[in-house]
Design a protein around this motif. Sequence first.
Motif, mmCIF file in Angstrom:
data_model
loop_
_atom_site.group_PDB
_atom_site.id
_atom_site.type_symbol
_atom_site.label_atom_id
_atom_site.label_comp_id
_atom_site.label_asym_id
_atom_site.label_seq_id
_atom_site.Cartn_x
_atom_site.Cartn_y
_atom_site.Cartn_z
ATOM 1 N N PRO A 1 0.826 -1.207 0.000
ATOM 2 C CA PRO A 1 0.000 0.000 0.000
ATOM 3 C C PRO A 1 0.861 1.258 0.000
ATOM 4 O O PRO A 1 1.876 1.344 0.710
ATOM 5 N N ALA A 2 0.470 2.242 -0.803
ATOM 6 C CA ALA A 2 1.242 3.486 -0.880
ATOM 7 C C ALA A 2 1.210 4.252 0.426
ATOM 8 O O ALA A 2 2.134 5.022 0.733
ATOM 9 N N GLU A 3 0.161 4.054 1.205
ATOM 10 C CA GLU A 3 0.040 4.767 2.473
ATOM 11 C C GLU A 3 0.831 4.102 3.587
ATOM 12 O O GLU A 3 0.869 4.614 4.723
ATOM 13 N N GLY A 4 1.446 2.944 3.323
ATOM 14 C CA GLY A 4 2.166 2.232 4.357
ATOM 15 C C GLY A 4 3.582 2.750 4.547
ATOM 16 O O GLY A 4 3.963 3.831 4.069
ATOM 17 N N THR A 5 4.380 1.951 5.205
ATOM 18 C CA THR A 5 5.756 2.350 5.542
ATOM 19 C C THR A 5 6.795 1.716 4.636
ATOM 20 O O THR A 5 7.986 1.955 4.819
ATOM 21 N N ALA A 6 6.365 0.892 3.688
ATOM 22 C CA ALA A 6 7.316 0.217 2.809
ATOM 23 C C ALA A 6 8.043 1.241 1.934
ATOM 24 O O ALA A 6 7.448 2.208 1.449
ATOM 25 N N HIS A 7 9.353 1.033 1.754
ATOM 26 C CA HIS A 7 10.188 1.933 0.940
ATOM 27 C C HIS A 7 10.513 1.207 -0.365
ATOM 28 O O HIS A 7 11.468 0.435 -0.452
ATOM 29 N N CYS A 8 9.696 1.453 -1.400
ATOM 30 C CA CYS A 8 9.847 0.774 -2.682
ATOM 31 C C CYS A 8 10.264 1.790 -3.740
ATOM 32 O O CYS A 8 9.890 2.964 -3.677
ATOM 33 N N PRO A 9 11.007 1.341 -4.741
ATOM 34 C CA PRO A 9 11.534 2.292 -5.736
ATOM 35 C C PRO A 9 10.517 2.728 -6.789
ATOM 36 O O PRO A 9 10.759 3.683 -7.523
ATOM 37 N N TRP A 10 9.389 2.023 -6.871
ATOM 38 C CA TRP A 10 8.417 2.331 -7.908
ATOM 39 C C TRP A 10 7.027 2.489 -7.297
ATOM 40 O O TRP A 10 6.709 1.846 -6.296
ATOM 41 N N LEU A 11 6.225 3.321 -7.949
ATOM 42 C CA LEU A 11 4.840 3.564 -7.532
ATOM 43 C C LEU A 11 3.932 3.391 -8.742
ATOM 44 O O LEU A 11 4.160 3.997 -9.796
ATOM 45 N N LEU A 12 2.919 2.555 -8.598
ATOM 46 C CA LEU A 12 1.928 2.326 -9.653
ATOM 47 C C LEU A 12 0.609 2.946 -9.221
ATOM 48 O O LEU A 12 0.089 2.639 -8.139
ATOM 49 N N VAL A 13 0.061 3.800 -10.063
ATOM 50 C CA VAL A 13 -1.130 4.570 -9.717
ATOM 51 C C VAL A 13 -2.195 4.350 -10.786
ATOM 52 O O VAL A 13 -1.908 4.445 -11.988
ATOM 53 N N ALA A 14 -3.392 4.066 -10.338
ATOM 54 C CA ALA A 14 -4.519 3.885 -11.258
ATOM 55 C C ALA A 14 -5.519 5.031 -11.187
ATOM 56 O O ALA A 14 -6.465 5.060 -11.964
ATOM 57 N N ASP A 15 -5.338 5.984 -10.264
ATOM 58 C CA ASP A 15 -6.282 7.102 -10.131
ATOM 59 C C ASP A 15 -5.524 8.426 -10.054
ATOM 60 O O ASP A 15 -5.700 9.219 -9.143
ATOM 61 N N ARG A 16 -4.654 8.669 -11.038
ATOM 62 C CA ARG A 16 -3.787 9.844 -11.019
ATOM 63 C C ARG A 16 -4.616 11.130 -10.986
ATOM 64 O O ARG A 16 -5.564 11.296 -11.738
ATOM 65 N N ARG A 17 -4.259 12.040 -10.127
ATOM 66 C CA ARG A 17 -4.906 13.345 -10.073
ATOM 67 C C ARG A 17 -4.117 14.374 -10.877
ATOM 68 O O ARG A 17 -4.612 14.945 -11.837
ATOM 69 N N THR A 18 -2.858 14.614 -10.505
ATOM 70 C CA THR A 18 -1.963 15.518 -11.234
ATOM 71 C C THR A 18 -0.576 14.907 -11.215
ATOM 72 O O THR A 18 -0.258 14.080 -10.350
ATOM 73 N N PRO A 19 0.301 15.281 -12.140
ATOM 74 C CA PRO A 19 1.648 14.708 -12.131
ATOM 75 C C PRO A 19 2.379 14.953 -10.824
ATOM 76 O O PRO A 19 3.201 14.143 -10.403
ATOM 77 N N SER A 20 2.122 16.093 -10.161
ATOM 78 C CA SER A 20 2.826 16.390 -8.919
ATOM 79 C C SER A 20 2.188 15.734 -7.717
ATOM 80 O O SER A 20 2.807 15.656 -6.660
ATOM 81 N N ALA A 21 0.948 15.281 -7.857
ATOM 82 C CA ALA A 21 0.252 14.606 -6.758
ATOM 83 C C ALA A 21 -0.409 13.357 -7.318
ATOM 84 O O ALA A 21 -1.572 13.366 -7.678
ATOM 85 N N PRO A 22 0.339 12.278 -7.474
ATOM 86 C CA PRO A 22 -0.182 11.091 -8.152
ATOM 87 C C PRO A 22 -1.340 10.435 -7.432
ATOM 88 O O PRO A 22 -2.135 9.755 -8.056
ATOM 89 N N SER A 23 -1.482 10.605 -6.138
ATOM 90 C CA SER A 23 -2.586 9.976 -5.428
ATOM 91 C C SER A 23 -2.745 10.643 -4.077
ATOM 92 O O SER A 23 -1.791 11.188 -3.514
ATOM 93 N N ALA A 24 -3.964 10.609 -3.578
ATOM 94 C CA ALA A 24 -4.209 11.183 -2.260
ATOM 95 C C ALA A 24 -3.367 10.454 -1.220
ATOM 96 O O ALA A 24 -3.314 9.227 -1.175
ATOM 97 N N GLY A 25 -2.686 11.189 -0.363
ATOM 98 C CA GLY A 25 -1.857 10.616 0.681
ATOM 99 C C GLY A 25 -0.448 10.307 0.236
ATOM 100 O O GLY A 25 0.349 9.793 1.013
ATOM 101 N N VAL A 26 -0.088 10.607 -1.029
ATOM 102 C CA VAL A 26 1.246 10.333 -1.547
ATOM 103 C C VAL A 26 1.901 11.653 -1.915
ATOM 104 O O VAL A 26 1.323 12.488 -2.611
ATOM 105 N N ASP A 27 3.125 11.854 -1.436
ATOM 106 C CA ASP A 27 3.869 13.088 -1.694
ATOM 107 C C ASP A 27 4.385 13.072 -3.128
ATOM 108 O O ASP A 27 5.291 12.301 -3.473
ATOM 109 N N GLY A 28 3.814 13.935 -3.986
ATOM 110 C CA GLY A 28 4.207 13.970 -5.379
ATOM 111 C C GLY A 28 5.622 14.448 -5.600
ATOM 112 O O GLY A 28 6.209 14.182 -6.652
#
Length: 567
Positions: A513-540
């Motif tokens: 989960p993107a909201e968790g504590t895992a430190h992964c090198p890639w992020l996959l988003v299916a509900d992109r809002r803006t390029p600088s804010a790819p998803s709610a709760g994720v620092d763009g």
Amino acid sequence: MNLPTPAIVPQSAVRRLPRWALLLLCLAYIVPGFVGRDPWRGADMAATGYMLELAQERSSWWAPLLGGMPPDTDGLLPYWMGAWAMQLAPSGISPELAARLPFAALLALTLVATWYGVYCLARSPGAQPVAFAFGGEAQPRDYARAMADGGLLALLACLGLAQPSHEATSYLTQLCCTALVFFALAAAPYRTAAPLLALVAGLAGLVLSGAPALALLYALGGAALCLCSPASSGQPQRHLRAMGLVLLAAALAAAVLAWSLQLWRWRIDSAYDDPSEWASFARLLLWFCWPAWPLALWTLWRWRKQIASRQLHRHLLLPLWFALVAVAAAFTTQPSDRALLLGLPAMATLAAFALPTLRRSVAALIDWFTLLFFSASAIAIWVVWTSTQTGVPAQPAANVAKLAPGFVPEFSAFTLAVALAATAAWCALVAWRTGRHRAAIWKSLVLPAAGATLGWLLLLTLWLPMLNYARSDAPQVQSILQVVGQPPCVLGAGLNRSQIAALRYHGKLIVQPAEGTAHCPWLLVADRRTPSAPSAGVDGQQWTLAAQLARPTDRSDFIWVYRRSSP
């Protein structure tokens, strides 16, 4: 007062449908869809994902998680069956095939339970045909067997049965358990052990597969029918009351089991609250239950006096109750088609009791419509396949290339041989049906059942590579792998269960989960809002857009791939 039955059936009309033909038809219907195809996106892919998590011991058996999300259905029995099958299967069997084997057995059991349920109901005193003055009417056992053949053919002919019944999901489990309960209530006046075993297995299976309310309604409806049936209906009053009390106890046990497992949920979520949406529901009923529903309505009309009488004819009221429960569930819950699926055995039973009352002109209309519809469908399937393989005619292949860009046709001699054999069998059956000397009561449902089986088999042989490409997430996952490679994990935001399962199954990617504590090198988003804010709760500001990847057959279905830009 005993009302005259509308069924007029001579002994010559209850000729036996060859068992080898019926078994071969069922085999041709069951096997395609369980063998050779990829898990398709949606409920089928999501269920496979949870089964893999359980089989590989990556999640709790009592609280399975996939990408941090629990299943969208409460019943865990289907996931357990698939996971157990994966663990017990030999190494040469793929995980998805192993998981489907118990569900193929459930579909076969559904067909068997429906056949025996119709057989027992057709033996009811109120279901018997008119006795002729000089004899020659159908004998009860032969009549019941012919009616059961007709009921099974009506079930196989239902257009809505094909895809849901070949998915390894809770809906197929619920369908099988519904058919078991239906058989138990139909056979209860004649047997003891088999109906009791089927009743316990069916009600417990419904509860454990996430449908406790249906288990309760089926049991209560059956109890009411037994307790209210008069002694003149053909069974001693004491026996009927005993069956009713058993059903009441079974309903109570099912309710207690669901309560102890915390499976009671408020699931009223209708998409048809607005009257303007009722047309959509009517269209669903029209095609999903075809051709059983018009025959079922004809049964209710021709047997209306028996339904309104005080005799409480079980062969009509029992399937009517099951069908009404399914229609009500489809109108008040989502997904509607999966809820309506559970009513198909009952509707097929009602359709079977229309056969003794059909006029010759109506039977001929059914035959000609079925012949034209399924023959045209088979020709279309063959033409498209031939075009993709040879380029002649050119337009179908161009349409496929436009709708599925990147698809590469495949050729299989085995699937071609199977498709040719099925088409030849259809032609032989049409020739048999057009013979004027065929008077079997089930003859009007032979072409619908065989036509539906032919269409399903051709789709799952000739068109299987195209369907896998269009309905599987594998092409999109392969595109993602070309960008991200095989990282230790990826973060997911806005991904549904089916997408997470596809990434795990096709790409061997561990989605956190993107909201968790895992430190992964890639992020996959299916509900992109803006390029600088790819998803709610994720620092763009931590992520850089690396790719925008769409499904080849749906250019509006994107997954946005982000690379971590800061440590």
